[in-house]
Design an enzyme around this catalytic site. Structure first.
Site, mmCIF file in Angstrom:
data_model
loop_
_atom_site.group_PDB
_atom_site.id
_atom_site.type_symbol
_atom_site.label_atom_id
_atom_site.label_comp_id
_atom_site.label_asym_id
_atom_site.label_seq_id
_atom_site.Cartn_x
_atom_site.Cartn_y
_atom_site.Cartn_z
ATOM 1 N N HIS A 221 120.272 -0.361 -1.250
ATOM 2 C CA HIS A 221 119.204 0.622 -1.045
ATOM 3 C C HIS A 221 118.632 0.432 0.349
ATOM 4 C CE1 HIS A 221 117.003 -3.047 -1.958
ATOM 5 N NE2 HIS A 221 115.956 -2.512 -1.349
ATOM 6 N N ASP A 223 114.694 0.538 2.170
ATOM 7 C CA ASP A 223 113.306 0.506 1.727
ATOM 8 C C ASP A 223 112.616 1.798 2.174
ATOM 9 O OD1 ASP A 223 113.879 -1.970 0.704
ATOM 10 O OD2 ASP A 223 112.765 -3.097 2.216
#
Ligand code: OGA
Ligand code: NI
Length: 343
Positions: A221, A223
């Site tokens: 991912h 942030d």
């Protein structure tokens, strides 16, 4: 509804040497298959006390452009303050489960604060090997002490002390990031909300995992915040994707690991890169990390800084680029990201 905690799963299977099927990643994601083992360039490390300020700005800007992630040494946060933050967090996770559940995120709550385990919305129904505690640490008006453990008793003081120090590091980094784009030193800090910037602490707890070759902690991912300032414990596990390869971040005692988040990528109109990262887990030891996510207020509007865009009258630093991102409220960005909708 009883939520299953990974810590509970881990202790119940400790001697079996196998993990439940829902924690086994598909083969193309497994760390044993996908971690790059060849010679790699090292993740940059920046000395925040460097007397050569121009050199420091260049180092921060270069690392943010090429990697979107770097380690910071000599950041000015005393080693005891970091050690105490770690000690109280570790003690909390070592408390009996009933004690931790007192701080559980209420089901259906809007806020993400509280003790929790990510319920995967992923289509494949797979789970990640990590529990967490989430709460705000700054500004004081935003803090909800319901989510701050009363146990260990030093928890509050340790976190308040850390919050005081971490702001100075954040300000310095925003200053370097601004100067690195040819802007006024305070440009970036102003654009992320100034003194209303929110500091959200997460503690990640990755229990020992009998099959670290098959499972992942947090999945790949970026942030969604502006910057993340992370304190790791001594068990490595953070990996960053660089030129298509998953590379391990080495453990540097007392260093902070800084991630460029989506909002800084947007503000810089793509000049700085929000970095794709994930975590692996360890067979014998619990890994822990303490990221602080720096987030603009929910109603705050974020878009590429006008000073960086083409055709701005009276601006001398024009990269000549049109905006590459939409300008929108942070809460709308967050909603799209969490629900996997296009921005
Ligand atoms: C996160 C994260 C990395 C780590 O919580 O967003 O990326 O090292 N954590 O635990
Ligand atoms: Ni992250």
């Amino acid at each position: 509804m009883e939520v299953e905690r990974v810590q509970g799963v881990a202790s119940s299977i400790l001697s079996k040497g196998a993990i439940p099927a829902e924690y086994i990643r598909p083969q193309q994601e497994q760390p044993s298959v996908t971690t790059y083992r060849g010679p790699v360039p090292k993740i940059p490390s920046v000395d925040l006390a460097d007397a050569d300020h121009v050199g420091l700005v260049r180092a921060v800007a270069d690392a943010s452009q090429e990697w979107g992630l770097f380690q910071v040494v000599n950041h000015g946060i005393p080693a005891e303050v970091i050690a105490e933050l770690q000690r109280v967090g570790k003690e909390f996770f070592e408390l009996p489960v009933e004690e931790k559940e007192k701080y559980a995120r209420p089901p259906g709550a809007q806020s993400l604060e509280g003790y929790g385990t990510r319920l995967q919305k992923n289509l494949d129904g797979k789970k990640s090997w990590v529990d967490h505690l989430f709460h705000k640490i700054w500004p004081p008006s935003s803090i909800d002490y319901r989510f701050w453990p009363a146990n260990p008793p030093a928890y509050r003081e340790a976190n308040e002390e850390y919050a005081k120090h971490v702001q100075k590091v954040a300000d310095k980094l925003f200053g370097c990031l601004s100067l690195g784009l040819g802007l006024e030193e305070d440009a970036m800090k102003k654009a992320v909300g100034g003194d209303d910037l929110q500091y959200n602490l997460k503690i990640n707890y990755y229990p020992p995992c009998p099959r670290p070759d098959l499972a992942l902690g947090v999945l790949p991912h970026t942030d969604l915040c502006t910057l993340t300032l992370l304190v790791p414990n001594e068990v490595p596990g953070l990996q960053v994707l660089k030129d298509g390869k998953w590379i391990d971040a080495e453990y540097i005692p007392n260093a902070l690991i800084v991630h460029i988040g989506d909002q800084v990528e947007i503000l810089s109109n793509g000049e700085y890169r929000s970095v794709l990262h994930r975590t692996t887990v360890n067979k014998e030891k619990a890994r822990m990390s303490w990221p602080v996510f720096l987030e603009p207020p929910m109603e705050w509007v974020v878009g590429p800084l006008p000073q960086l865009l083409a055709n701005q009258e009276g601006k001398d630093h024009a990269s000549g680029e049109p905006p590459k991102y939409k300008t929108k409220k942070f809460k709308d960005y967050m909603y799209c990201k969490l629900n996997k909708l296009p921005q």
